[in-house]
Design a protein around this motif. Sequence first.
Motif, PDB file in Angstrom:
ATOM      1  N   LEU A   1      38.571  56.392  36.011  1.00  0.00           N
ATOM      2  CA  LEU A   1      38.355  57.610  36.777  1.00  0.00           C
ATOM      3  C   LEU A   1      39.259  58.705  36.227  1.00  0.00           C
ATOM      4  CD1 LEU A   1      38.269  56.042  40.346  1.00  0.00           C
ATOM      5  CD2 LEU A   1      36.371  56.468  38.793  1.00  0.00           C
ATOM      6  N   VAL A   2      38.746  59.923  36.203  1.00  0.00           N
ATOM      7  CA  VAL A   2      39.458  61.054  35.614  1.00  0.00           C
ATOM      8  C   VAL A   2      39.564  62.166  36.661  1.00  0.00           C
ATOM      9  CG1 VAL A   2      39.475  62.744  33.735  1.00  0.00           C
ATOM     10  CG2 VAL A   2      38.462  60.471  33.365  1.00  0.00           C
ATOM     11  N   ARG A   3      40.783  62.627  36.897  1.00  0.00           N
ATOM     12  CA  ARG A   3      40.997  63.771  37.797  1.00  0.00           C
ATOM     13  C   ARG A   3      40.653  65.042  37.030  1.00  0.00           C
ATOM     14  NH1 ARG A   3      45.319  60.257  38.831  1.00  0.00           N
ATOM     15  NH2 ARG A   3      45.358  59.546  41.011  1.00  0.00           N
ATOM     16  N   MET A   4      39.528  65.641  37.356  1.00  0.00           N
ATOM     17  CA  MET A   4      39.040  66.805  36.606  1.00  0.00           C
ATOM     18  C   MET A   4      39.996  67.990  36.640  1.00  0.00           C
ATOM     19  SD  MET A   4      35.006  66.196  37.528  1.00  0.00           S
ATOM     20  CE  MET A   4      34.625  67.903  37.608  1.00  0.00           C
ATOM     21  N   PRO A   5      40.698  68.271  37.740  1.00  0.00           N
ATOM     22  CA  PRO A   5      41.632  69.407  37.717  1.00  0.00           C
ATOM     23  C   PRO A   5      42.824  69.200  36.783  1.00  0.00           C
ATOM     24  CG  PRO A   5      41.054  68.845  39.977  1.00  0.00           C
ATOM     25  CD  PRO A   5      40.531  67.747  39.095  1.00  0.00           C
ATOM     26  N   ALA A   6      43.051  67.949  36.353  1.00  0.00           N
ATOM     27  CA  ALA A   6      44.235  67.636  35.544  1.00  0.00           C
ATOM     28  C   ALA A   6      43.936  67.504  34.063  1.00  0.00           C
ATOM     29  CB  ALA A   6      44.873  66.346  36.066  1.00  0.00           C
ATOM     30  N   ILE A   7      42.708  67.805  33.642  1.00  0.00           N
ATOM     31  CA  ILE A   7      42.342  67.575  32.242  1.00  0.00           C
ATOM     32  C   ILE A   7      41.713  68.840  31.652  1.00  0.00           C
ATOM     33  CG2 ILE A   7      40.072  66.615  32.801  1.00  0.00           C
ATOM     34  CD1 ILE A   7      40.580  64.570  30.536  1.00  0.00           C
ATOM     35  N   GLY A   8      41.890  69.013  30.360  1.00  0.00           N
ATOM     36  CA  GLY A   8      41.329  70.172  29.674  1.00  0.00           C
ATOM     37  C   GLY A   8      39.930  69.924  29.148  1.00  0.00           C
ATOM     38  N   GLU A   9      39.295  70.996  28.735  1.00  0.00           N
ATOM     39  CA  GLU A   9      37.913  70.924  28.264  1.00  0.00           C
ATOM     40  C   GLU A   9      37.775  70.103  26.985  1.00  0.00           C
ATOM     41  OE1 GLU A   9      34.474  73.986  26.865  1.00  0.00           O
ATOM     42  OE2 GLU A   9      35.635  74.528  28.638  1.00  0.00           O
ATOM     43  N   GLN A  10      38.689  70.274  26.037  1.00  0.00           N
ATOM     44  CA  GLN A  10      38.598  69.546  24.769  1.00  0.00           C
ATOM     45  C   GLN A  10      38.714  68.031  24.993  1.00  0.00           C
ATOM     46  OE1 GLN A  10      37.740  70.638  21.721  1.00  0.00           O
ATOM     47  NE2 GLN A  10      37.788  68.517  21.063  1.00  0.00           N
ATOM     48  N   GLU A  11      39.679  67.625  25.799  1.00  0.00           N
ATOM     49  CA  GLU A  11      39.835  66.183  26.062  1.00  0.00           C
ATOM     50  C   GLU A  11      38.631  65.641  26.827  1.00  0.00           C
ATOM     51  OE1 GLU A  11      43.134  62.914  27.537  1.00  0.00           O
ATOM     52  OE2 GLU A  11      43.466  65.021  28.012  1.00  0.00           O
ATOM     53  N   THR A  12      38.096  66.424  27.741  1.00  0.00           N
ATOM     54  CA  THR A  12      36.895  66.004  28.472  1.00  0.00           C
ATOM     55  C   THR A  12      35.734  65.819  27.515  1.00  0.00           C
ATOM     56  OG1 THR A  12      37.645  67.160  30.453  1.00  0.00           O
ATOM     57  CG2 THR A  12      35.309  66.604  30.345  1.00  0.00           C
ATOM     58  N   ALA A  13      35.557  66.749  26.587  1.00  0.00           N
ATOM     59  CA  ALA A  13      34.482  66.641  25.602  1.00  0.00           C
ATOM     60  C   ALA A  13      34.632  65.366  24.774  1.00  0.00           C
ATOM     61  CB  ALA A  13      34.475  67.872  24.698  1.00  0.00           C
ATOM     62  N   GLU A  14      35.864  65.038  24.387  1.00  0.00           N
ATOM     63  CA  GLU A  14      36.108  63.824  23.607  1.00  0.00           C
ATOM     64  C   GLU A  14      35.818  62.573  24.427  1.00  0.00           C
ATOM     65  OE1 GLU A  14      40.126  64.233  22.197  1.00  0.00           O
ATOM     66  OE2 GLU A  14      39.630  66.035  21.043  1.00  0.00           O
TER      67      GLU A  14
END
Length: 111
Positions: A79-92
């Motif tokens: 599970l990933v906390r979306m407010p705590a992650i950036g767009e580039q890492e999310t894309a990866e």
Amino acid sequence: MVTEEDVRRLALALPETGEKPMYGTPAFYVKARWFARIREEGEVLVLPVATQEDKHELIAADPDVFFTLPHYDGHAIVLVRMPAIGEQETAELLADAWRLRAPGKLRPLVP
């Protein structure tokens, strides 16, 4: 910080990807296999990972971003906390999850 709209845009940019609901929330599929889902809370992304070891390594490396719940015990899902992650890492992360679930002939389309 990424939003549901960011996740949607990034996921749907991957080849042969579609969106349909899973448990009443947005989920993203490559062919007929899901590779990402937004949980009911709205700010939590559910992603498959290669192994449970990978899941535990992600959580140990950055528990502010990655976590799990008892429901996912025994599964290679993080599970990933979306407010705590950036767009580039999310894309990866989305690309990695897509590669895990995509048919072999599609995998070369995402390096």
